[in-house]
Design an enzyme around this catalytic site. Structure first.
Site, PDB file in Angstrom:
ATOM      1  CB  SER A 114       1.646 -39.537 -34.543  1.00  0.00           C
ATOM      2  OG  SER A 114       2.867 -39.374 -33.877  1.00  0.00           O
ATOM      3  CE  LYS A 151       4.610 -36.668 -36.127  1.00  0.00           C
ATOM      4  NZ  LYS A 151       4.399 -36.741 -34.681  1.00  0.00           N
TER       5      LYS A 151
END
Lengths: 222, 226
Positions: free
Chosen positions: A44, A97
């Protein structure tokens, strides 16, 4: 005859046990308060972190700064930082993230980043956010509430991020990325700097008293 | 010579010293010359000594060292105990009023239940506030993941809509329904923010007390309930 492990076991066991206890306790305290290292699993965050994960499975080792500020001062989170946080959906897992929006910011939802599936819980959350998108100011989008941030993975095709669970509470954030430690070629670099996220963000006014400004902004937004 | 004439027994230290003095070798003119030591070029290093032996040479240094050591050891162990086992903290506020007083009540938080481990509906938990960073709050769990809860306050207006608590979240409500900012304000709470479960409450007036479960089955007074 020199003293040996077999003849006098206590003479070696006692210092060894003491040293182990010291190192373990010091490491736990250090990891809880100052710095931590962890490998980046998954795709990701590629191409910034672990870019070769889907082909060779090589993972990056990242050094995290856990001494982060709890206010909106100069040492706090900024847009573009990489953060380590407890996953809001899986309490015992950590996630990594990029910070895209801070409190008070207006995020324009990217249809490319809509979670897959028609009736999955994530896609329903996204649809609800899209439906409630604030038309104030003519731009629409989601306003990040006070005490929250908007996080997204760099790889839009496969990322479980704020598009799936909404704005993330800042209390969940554990640390901020400092450096990459491994692999050796990229040691002591910060490959995430300079990446431009495609998500449109209208920055809110976060000054020194960011809490109040964010709150006012949120109230205005309804 | 003194020893022979002495009537009293001398203390042992003096005796020893006297004996050593007496047993010293008497220097005499030797007929044979002593063998001269051959000159060799060997460098001599001081004998390696451990840190503790070096510190023993100065009492001030030794005291500083042992003080630092014990201070560091207790700090590390206390951090681990408070972070992973139990901690006693002063609670403040009126949101849990029948259960926890608004002031002067201490709550014993078991960190074994951190991040929602083994928690059930009815447990009182301590958690990091999702909106205000650095603040902690104590509330009671009303819904665990998958449970259905009422969005507002029952009977006090609001939409009365039923919500399903999302995965990895819980629904927390203060016991003092009218004066509590809880999941009705900030929504479902991520279980990852739960720092522990309140297992005992202490106050200097009442001593230690356990927490009751708090949620009893509801009984309707009449059957006219649609």
């Amino acid at each position: 005859m020199p003293p040996s492990f077999l003849h006098q076991p206590t003479k070696f066991l006692y210092p060894a046990a003491t040293l182990t206890l010291w190192l373990t306790t010091a490491l736990i305290t250090l990891n809880d308060n100052l710095v931590e290292t962890s490998f980046i699993q998954g795709t990701s965050m590629s191409p910034s972190l672990s870019p070769a994960y889907h082909t060779t499975g090589h993972r990056d080792l990242v050094l995290w700064n856990k001494w982060i500020s709890h206010s909106n001062g100069p040492g706090s989170l900024k847009r573009g930082d990489i953060v380590l946080f407890r996953s809001p959906t899986r309490p015992d897992c950590n996630a990594v993230k990029r910070v895209v929006g801070l409190e008070g910011d207006r995020i324009t939802l990217d249809p490319q980043r809509r979670p897959a599936g028609d009736s999955s819980p994530e896609s329903r959350v996204w649809d609800a956010m899209e439906a409630n998108a604030d038309p104030h100011g003519g731009s629409g989008g989601v306003v990040v509430p006070p005490g929250h941030i908007w996080v997204e993975g760099d790889f839009w095709r496969k990322s479980q991020d704020s598009n799936a669970y909404g704005p993330l509470s800042k209390s969940l954030v554990m640390g901020k990325a400092m450096l990459v430690l491994w692999p050796w070629e990229r040691c002591a670099t910060r490959p995430w700097v300079g990446y431009e996220s495609a998500t449109r963000v209208v920055e809110g006014r976060v000054g020194r008293k960011g809490d109040e400004v964010g709150l006012v902004d949120a109230i205005r937004a309804g | 010579m003194i020893r022979g004439r002495c009537l009293f027994r001398l203390p042992s230290i003096e005796r020893v010293s006297l004996r050593t003095r007496l047993t010293k070798p008497i220097r005499r003119a030797s007929t044979q010359p002593k063998p001269q030591p051959t000159t060799t070029t060997t460098t001599t290093y001081p004998k390696p000594r451990s840190l503790t032996r070096y510190l023993r040479t100065s009492p001030r240094l030794s005291l500083t060292y042992s003080f630092t050591k014990y201070f560091l050891a207790s700090a590390l162990l206390l951090h681990i105990f408070f972070e992973y086992f139990y901690v006693l903290e002063l609670a403040w506020g009126i949101s849990m009023l029948p259960t926890i007083a608004s002031a002067n009540d201490w709550v014993l938080i078991s960190k074994l239940y951190r991040r929602g481990r083994n928690l059930h509906v009815g447990d009182v938990v301590s958690f990091k506030h999702p909106d205000k960073m650095g603040e902690y709050a104590v509330k009671r769990i009303v819904g665990m993941p998958g449970d259905f809860v009422v969005e507002g306050t029952p009977g006090k207006g609001g939409s009365g809509r039923m919500l399903q608590v999302p995965m990895g979240h819980c629904w927390v409500i203060g016991d003092n329904l009218t004066w509590s900012r809880d999941s009705r304000t900030f929504g479902a709470l991520p279980l990852a923010l739960v720092t522990g479960k309140v297992v005992r409450v202490f106050s200097f007036r009442q001593g230690w007390r356990k927490l009751n479960h708090g949620l009893q089955p509801a009984y309707a007074e009449s059957d006219a309930l649609d």
